[in-house]
Design a protein around this motif. Sequence first.
Motif, PDB file in Angstrom:
ATOM      1  N   ASP A 149       0.948  -1.594   0.134  1.00  0.00           N
ATOM      2  CA  ASP A 149       0.107   0.141   0.136  1.00  0.00           C
ATOM      3  C   ASP A 149       0.993   1.059  -0.091  1.00  0.00           C
ATOM      4  OD1 ASP A 149       0.475  -0.405   2.744  1.00  0.00           O
ATOM      5  OD2 ASP A 149      -0.970  -0.174   3.615  1.00  0.00           O
ATOM      6  N   LEU A 150       2.001   1.333   0.688  1.00  0.00           N
ATOM      7  CA  LEU A 150       2.635   2.376   0.965  1.00  0.00           C
ATOM      8  C   LEU A 150       3.361   2.705  -0.357  1.00  0.00           C
ATOM      9  CD1 LEU A 150       3.828   4.529   2.224  1.00  0.00           C
ATOM     10  CD2 LEU A 150       5.880   2.695   3.073  1.00  0.00           C
ATOM     11  N   ALA A 151       3.766   1.592  -1.009  1.00  0.00           N
ATOM     12  CA  ALA A 151       4.619   1.875  -2.679  1.00  0.00           C
ATOM     13  C   ALA A 151       3.723   2.549  -3.284  1.00  0.00           C
ATOM     14  CB  ALA A 151       5.572   0.311  -3.119  1.00  0.00           C
ATOM     15  N   ALA A 152       2.417   2.129  -3.164  1.00  0.00           N
ATOM     16  CA  ALA A 152       1.727   2.088  -4.284  1.00  0.00           C
ATOM     17  C   ALA A 152       1.485   3.301  -4.244  1.00  0.00           C
ATOM     18  CB  ALA A 152      -0.109   1.283  -4.526  1.00  0.00           C
ATOM     19  N   GLY A 153       0.770   4.159  -3.435  1.00  0.00           N
ATOM     20  CA  GLY A 153       0.675   5.186  -2.939  1.00  0.00           C
ATOM     21  C   GLY A 153       2.123   6.201  -3.351  1.00  0.00           C
ATOM     22  N   VAL A 154       3.056   5.621  -2.313  1.00  0.00           N
ATOM     23  CA  VAL A 154       4.796   6.781  -3.563  1.00  0.00           C
ATOM     24  C   VAL A 154       4.053   6.420  -4.757  1.00  0.00           C
ATOM     25  CG1 VAL A 154       7.182   6.650  -3.348  1.00  0.00           C
ATOM     26  CG2 VAL A 154       5.768   6.156  -1.364  1.00  0.00           C
TER      27      VAL A 154
ATOM     28  N   THR B  70       6.451  19.307  -9.817  1.00  0.00           N
ATOM     29  CA  THR B  70       5.157  19.821  -8.583  1.00  0.00           C
ATOM     30  C   THR B  70       5.661  18.568  -7.868  1.00  0.00           C
ATOM     31  OG1 THR B  70       3.361  18.712  -9.809  1.00  0.00           O
ATOM     32  CG2 THR B  70       3.922  20.901 -10.516  1.00  0.00           C
ATOM     33  N   PRO B  71       6.509  18.640  -7.499  1.00  0.00           N
ATOM     34  CA  PRO B  71       6.752  17.457  -6.116  1.00  0.00           C
ATOM     35  C   PRO B  71       5.807  18.207  -5.188  1.00  0.00           C
ATOM     36  CG  PRO B  71       8.866  19.406  -6.768  1.00  0.00           C
ATOM     37  CD  PRO B  71       8.119  19.450  -7.613  1.00  0.00           C
ATOM     38  N   LEU B  72       7.001  19.463  -4.561  1.00  0.00           N
ATOM     39  CA  LEU B  72       6.286  19.433  -3.457  1.00  0.00           C
ATOM     40  C   LEU B  72       3.935  19.331  -3.240  1.00  0.00           C
ATOM     41  CD1 LEU B  72       7.466  22.978  -1.398  1.00  0.00           C
ATOM     42  CD2 LEU B  72       7.343  20.707  -1.072  1.00  0.00           C
ATOM     43  N   ALA B  73       3.799  19.767  -4.129  1.00  0.00           N
ATOM     44  CA  ALA B  73       2.345  20.110  -4.569  1.00  0.00           C
ATOM     45  C   ALA B  73       2.070  18.341  -4.805  1.00  0.00           C
ATOM     46  CB  ALA B  73       1.962  20.384  -5.437  1.00  0.00           C
ATOM     47  N   LEU B  74       2.538  17.568  -5.095  1.00  0.00           N
ATOM     48  CA  LEU B  74       2.267  16.256  -4.695  1.00  0.00           C
ATOM     49  C   LEU B  74       2.624  15.445  -3.808  1.00  0.00           C
ATOM     50  CD1 LEU B  74       0.334  14.166  -7.640  1.00  0.00           C
ATOM     51  CD2 LEU B  74       1.137  17.052  -7.896  1.00  0.00           C
ATOM     52  N   SER B  75       3.199  15.854  -3.230  1.00  0.00           N
ATOM     53  CA  SER B  75       3.794  15.245  -1.888  1.00  0.00           C
ATOM     54  C   SER B  75       3.010  15.760  -0.771  1.00  0.00           C
ATOM     55  CB  SER B  75       5.329  15.713  -1.181  1.00  0.00           C
ATOM     56  OG  SER B  75       6.678  14.998  -2.226  1.00  0.00           O
ATOM     57  N   LEU B  76       2.063  16.632  -0.538  1.00  0.00           N
ATOM     58  CA  LEU B  76       1.119  17.638   0.077  1.00  0.00           C
ATOM     59  C   LEU B  76      -0.252  16.421  -0.385  1.00  0.00           C
ATOM     60  CD1 LEU B  76       2.306  21.500   0.530  1.00  0.00           C
ATOM     61  CD2 LEU B  76       1.733  19.644   2.393  1.00  0.00           C
ATOM     62  N   MET B  77      -0.381  16.639  -1.233  1.00  0.00           N
ATOM     63  CA  MET B  77      -1.336  15.423  -2.209  1.00  0.00           C
ATOM     64  C   MET B  77      -1.979  14.129  -1.674  1.00  0.00           C
ATOM     65  SD  MET B  77      -3.002  15.856  -6.454  1.00  0.00           S
ATOM     66  CE  MET B  77      -4.537  15.205  -6.338  1.00  0.00           C
ATOM     67  N   ALA B  78      -0.347  13.606  -1.481  1.00  0.00           N
ATOM     68  CA  ALA B  78      -0.431  12.953  -0.891  1.00  0.00           C
ATOM     69  C   ALA B  78      -0.954  12.334   0.721  1.00  0.00           C
ATOM     70  CB  ALA B  78       1.546  11.784  -1.331  1.00  0.00           C
ATOM     71  N   VAL B  79      -0.513  12.800   1.213  1.00  0.00           N
ATOM     72  CA  VAL B  79      -0.441  13.632   2.704  1.00  0.00           C
ATOM     73  C   VAL B  79      -1.996  14.068   2.711  1.00  0.00           C
ATOM     74  CG1 VAL B  79      -0.142  14.718   5.386  1.00  0.00           C
ATOM     75  CG2 VAL B  79       1.504  14.308   3.068  1.00  0.00           C
ATOM     76  N   GLU B  80      -3.187  14.501   2.006  1.00  0.00           N
ATOM     77  CA  GLU B  80      -4.305  14.638   1.790  1.00  0.00           C
ATOM     78  C   GLU B  80      -4.816  13.697   1.797  1.00  0.00           C
ATOM     79  OE1 GLU B  80      -4.309  18.640  -0.235  1.00  0.00           O
ATOM     80  OE2 GLU B  80      -5.902  19.477   1.393  1.00  0.00           O
TER      81      GLU B  80
ATOM     82  N   HIS C   8       8.710   9.114   3.239  1.00  0.00           N
ATOM     83  CA  HIS C   8       9.091   8.343   1.930  1.00  0.00           C
ATOM     84  C   HIS C   8       8.720   8.818   0.478  1.00  0.00           C
ATOM     85  CE1 HIS C   8       9.077   5.552   4.973  1.00  0.00           C
ATOM     86  NE2 HIS C   8       8.284   6.204   5.639  1.00  0.00           N
ATOM     87  N   VAL C   9       7.430   9.637   0.585  1.00  0.00           N
ATOM     88  CA  VAL C   9       6.687  10.332  -1.064  1.00  0.00           C
ATOM     89  C   VAL C   9       7.996  11.517  -1.520  1.00  0.00           C
ATOM     90  CG1 VAL C   9       5.157  11.703  -0.395  1.00  0.00           C
ATOM     91  CG2 VAL C   9       4.701  10.658  -2.186  1.00  0.00           C
TER      92      VAL C   9
END
Lengths: 402, 402
Positions: free
Chosen positions: A338-343, A355-365, A374-375
């Motif tokens: 699950d973590l690898a799929a999410g990352v 857009t590395p920061l936007a997508l890292s935040l999207m992953a958290v949201e 990790h992401v």
Amino acid sequence: MSLNKRARSFGQWLALGSVVGAVCGVASAVFLYLLDQATHVRTSHEAIVYTLPLAGLGIGALYARWGTPIRGGNNLVIDTVHEGDKQLPVRMAPMVLLGTVLTHLFGGSAGREGTAVQMGASLADAVAHRFRVSPATRRELLAAGIAGGFGSVFGTPIAGTVFGLEVVCVGRMSYEALVPALVSAVVGDLVTRSLGIHHTVYPTPAALPLTPGVLGKWLLFGVAVAGVAVAFVELVHFLKKRLEKSVPSLPLRMALGGVLLVVLWKVVGTSDYLGLGVPTIERSFVDPTLPPEAFALKLLFTAITLSAGFLGGEVTPLFFVGAALGNVLARLLGLPLDLAAGVGLAALFGAAANTPLALSLMAVELLGAGVLPHVVIVTVTAYLLTGQRGIYPAQRIAQLKH
Amino acid sequence: MSLNKRARSFGQWLALGSVVGAVCGVASAVFLYLLDQATHVRTSHEAIVYTLPLAGLGIGALYARWGTPIRGGNNLVIDTVHEGDKQLPVRMAPMVLLGTVLTHLFGGSAGREGTAVQMGASLADAVAHRFRVSPATRRELLAAGIAGGFGSVFGTPIAGTVFGLEVVCVGRMSYEALVPALVSAVVGDLVTRSLGIHHTVYPTPAALPLTPGVLGKWLLFGVAVAGVAVAFVELVHFLKKRLEKSVPSLPLRMALGGVLLVVLWKVVGTSDYLGLGVPTIERSFVDPTLPPEAFALKLLFTAITLSAGFLGGEVTPLFFVGAALGNVLARLLGLPLDLAAGVGLAALFGAAANTPLALSLMAVELLGAGVLPHVVIVTVTAYLLTGQRGIYPAQRIAQLKH
């Protein structure tokens, strides 16, 4: 600046940002409702996919007749933010909405963020012109439109905010439009939800302590994500050039794209790669028997769909490609599925769109705090290795990656 | 840039970033170990606080004799990033370490990020000089040192990374040093943890759906946070100027500061406001009977400590002030106590240091994804309303807030 002036400026941003956000939120709600209906019709009457070439002919004719001023899509939006050129045509919003819904109704593999960004930005520009704001304020409202569209269509207001600031340049983020973007994204998300829209709920991967071993796996993972991002960007670029050269007429080109997709659909023998593909994204988090080629096939379907001229965006298809890739890499490298799929889901689009920061935040949201750190490690690695290319050629290179 | 070149550059960043991160991680571990010992000694032998004026005299004499080239502290680090001036003195690391540990041993109210940033940056600069890197690379290694110090001392590598990029300018973030900062922060955090350091574990507030009513409360909350941030920045500024004018000798000034703190300590009648104050931070998340004046008293203790010349930083005391303020506001506005304490904790330092994104990410790393989107809304509101001021006057204003 005095406190009084700051308070007034804050009040102005609250008001203008809320107007832009409300408009974006309504547009996203209408769009998501129609998309849901279109997907439902397609999945319950699959024979409709055979008419995708005809749909391509129709959408192509529509765009050939009225679409010339808006063909640039997201790139036109980015150019307008930078150059402050003439107003984004108001027709952009209804046309990209209609084009995307039709693309999905007939089985094209496309996403939503392009539509959301173009609707949001063109509506924001209409607001800017209605209120006769200064050129600087207009630029900020355009960023607010991008943020409001992105944030409301995915239900991720913080990612939307940062996306609105991060997408216009590679390698630098200016906070000029931070407040209006945040107001617009938060209000847009509230409005879309209040109109009864429910967003996909993804699994919440458990936190995984970072060890040197895990870190090494993520670096390999990041290299793989970068490779797939480059493959996608280059394939779309190549196919687009090639198709435009071979078939100059847009309607015929889209019809040809439709034929290719129908053939591919029959050859592959499954409908999993049509449309958004949310069921397979969800499967990637839990199913260790997902076909290893799934990511490559979705990439191919999406590249053909978009390079032929169909409408939509890249986020959800690249979520599919990234999550399916993450699923395979998890099995190869020994990482939690699950973590690898999410990352993978977040990192691939983050690298492809710069857009590395936007997508890292999207992953958290979307997936919770367990995806950190990790992401970020994977997204930044992939972002660096993809070089200066990306899915939005209009992005200005503020800072070479190196 | 070719793939080959990108891979080489990535390899170089992995190597140099890891060296900087490892050095920062070891320094943070030593620092946190000594700080823990110092806090333990002080809390078990409270009479030691009476000697705080003497300690001030001693630390002041130390800094008057050998500290002139490093008096700028964090501001010197920020200036060096911008101007690429002469090497940060290597003595900065041991002196700020010793000064901070002594400050805490005798009961001063200070934090840790200043120490971590100054140790990290001066050690990174030593690495840069050892490897004779280019001026551009040196600047990026300095950012990596800030990121590595911050990330490892708090156990929050992603916040550390973004802090390293965000702190040098107000209103713009450049991604130049993104990769080395991330490598350094991740490696630094790994090293610190592997040396047996455990970080404070904060509660994980439950997610709260954002409604228009809740949004309105957060805006008021943000205004209050901005007011407290401005009060802190201006009070430190005022006291510093005033004390420097009245008592030009540093040792005597610090002794006077010590006297003021001892008097205040006896007047208040509790030791809760000395040192880091972690127990009260933890209490703010759960105790609806926390004294409403707690935030103001901690602010006062910290402002006196730092303006007199004692060493340390602002993060943990401002975490205390923000969490205690959040506790009070939760009771006034009807917000969940733990969420409001968590949001206050991150937002106050984020506004005071002009690092809204870093602190929002820090909140997620420390408190989980339930703080989103709330912490961003409050931090950005407070960030906007504090204007161009901040705790680091050396920050360059890349973009006026407006």
